[in-house]
Design an enzyme around this catalytic site. Structure first.
Site, short mmCIF file in Angstrom:
data_model
loop_
_atom_site.label_atom_id
_atom_site.label_comp_id
_atom_site.label_asym_id
_atom_site.label_seq_id
_atom_site.Cartn_x
_atom_site.Cartn_y
_atom_site.Cartn_z
N TYR A 1 -5.03 3.53 8.01
CA TYR A 1 -6.40 2.96 8.11
C TYR A 1 -7.01 3.25 9.47
O TYR A 1 -6.93 4.37 9.96
CB TYR A 1 -6.40 1.45 7.79
CG TYR A 1 -5.40 1.09 6.73
CD1 TYR A 1 -5.56 1.59 5.43
CD2 TYR A 1 -4.28 0.30 7.00
CE1 TYR A 1 -4.63 1.28 4.45
CE2 TYR A 1 -3.35 -0.01 6.02
CZ TYR A 1 -3.54 0.48 4.76
OH TYR A 1 -2.63 0.20 3.80
N TYR B 1 -3.68 -2.15 -10.28
CA TYR B 1 -3.61 -2.05 -8.82
C TYR B 1 -2.71 -3.15 -8.21
O TYR B 1 -1.84 -2.87 -7.38
CB TYR B 1 -5.03 -2.11 -8.22
CG TYR B 1 -5.02 -2.19 -6.71
CD1 TYR B 1 -4.66 -1.08 -5.94
CD2 TYR B 1 -5.32 -3.37 -6.05
CE1 TYR B 1 -4.61 -1.16 -4.56
CE2 TYR B 1 -5.27 -3.46 -4.67
CZ TYR B 1 -4.92 -2.36 -3.93
OH TYR B 1 -4.84 -2.45 -2.56
N VAL C 1 1.10 -3.77 3.85
CA VAL C 1 1.09 -5.08 4.53
C VAL C 1 2.36 -5.89 4.28
O VAL C 1 2.55 -6.94 4.90
CB VAL C 1 -0.13 -5.97 4.17
CG1 VAL C 1 -1.40 -5.49 4.84
CG2 VAL C 1 -0.30 -6.14 2.69
N SER D 1 0.80 -1.24 0.00
CA SER D 1 0.00 0.00 0.00
C SER D 1 0.83 1.28 0.00
O SER D 1 0.26 2.36 -0.17
CB SER D 1 -0.94 0.02 1.20
OG SER D 1 -1.99 -0.87 0.97
#
Ligand code: GLN
Length: 306
Positions: free
Chosen positions: A242, A190, A260, A63
């Site tokens: 997040y 992505y 992650v 990410s």
């Protein structure tokens, strides 16, 4: 200040935490990492660099790639991008679906998966297909990190095969007409951006434009204007971790983005960019030791934004 000594102290002080946390396994190929790896790099806007641990070892940026694609898209679409991706923290996990339905397929921010998938869609629209969009993303990251980065094919295929929630997100957003392109083209883009591998050393350098009002201090190339760089940093502070963004701001006090794969980047505005790597994660999917190392850094140096 003796930054090398501070990094070495941190590397020593985090050792008792290696028994905690868990490597990401919902993407099976991400399991194949050395759980006790640790690296930290600090790069100043004058180009001086300090490293500790395996700072040349490449890991899956995951990410963290969302920072690069959002910067690219913001530069292309400017304010019109805000209609498709908002700028509020979600308070939900990175792959959550719940808000999206009652908010009509508009993701809360570009750093949760839904927001990054819309961002990837904007780049596919701009560059016409996934192949070209991917080439442009690679070109952007290569240029700002002065590296020639590659994707980990195994991680990419593992995400394609097991990315069930991401497929659900893109389908839901397509039903709300917030995805313009073929969903396979968008997801290829992505998943590929998430599969890039970089070292802490390369990532710290790559983030320097955000520490310097959008202009890379070592090349003088402008990637964002000052106002856009402020907005990206603000989003990093409020949404970069997040549903642990508040906790990260509380402990570290810097704009930052996790992945992650176990990496975290952070910015000290007008001064430096940092990157830390340790693959065992906390419950919210952020590097457990990475967060602690950054907390120790800002405590020891007093260099938070507050
Ligand atoms: N590729 C990962 C996913 O889509 C990225 C998530 C992350 O790094 N938090 O699930």
């Amino acid at each position: 200040m003796d930054y090398q000594k501070i990094l070495e102290e941190i590397a020593d002080e985090i050792k008792p935490l290696f028994s905690q946390g868990k490597v990401a396994d919902y993407i099976p190929a991400l399991r194949d990492v050395e759980p006790s790896d640790f690296a930290m790099s600090v790069e100043f806007i004058d180009g001086s660099v300090y490293n500790v641990g395996c700072s040349k070892k490449k890991f899956s940026i995951q990410s963290i790639s969302k920072v690069f694609t959002y910067s690219m898209s913001l530069c292309i679409y400017e304010k019109s991008l805000y209609k498709r991706v908002w700028h509020e923290p979600s308070g939900d996990p990175f792959n959550s679906l719940v808000q999206l339905e009652y908010e009509n397929g508009i993701p809360r921010n570009p750093f949760i998966n839904a927001g990054a998938i819309v961002t990837a869609d904007t780049l596919v629209s701009k560059y016409k297909n996934s192949k070209k969009a991917f080439q442009e993303i690679k070109r952007f990251i290569d240029e700002i990190s002065s590296a020639d980065i590659t994707i980990n094919e195994e991680v990419y295929h593992s995400e394609l095969k097991y990315g069930f929630r991401n497929m659900a997100l893109v389908n839901l957003m397509k039903s709300f007409k917030n995805i313009e392109n073929d969903i396979d083209e968008v997801m290829k883009t992505y998943f590929k951006q998430c599969s890039f591998e970089m070292s802490t050393n390369e990532l710290a350098k790559a983030m320097l434009y955000l520490a310097n009002h959008g202009t890379h201090p070592l090349t003088n190339k402008k990637y964002l204007n000052q106002s856009q760089a402020k907005r990206v940093n603000s989003l990093l502070l409020t949404c970069g971790h997040y549903d642990a963004s508040g906790d990260f701001a509380f402990r570290v006090g810097l704009p930052g983005k996790s992945g992650v794969g176990g990496g975290i980047v952070a910015i000290v505005p007008k001064m430096m960019a940092l990157c830390v790597y340790s693959p065992k994660l906390n419950k919210q999917g952020n590097s457990l030791i990475g967060t602690k190392a950054l907390e120790l850094f800002t405590t020891k140096t007093g260099l938070s934004i507050f």
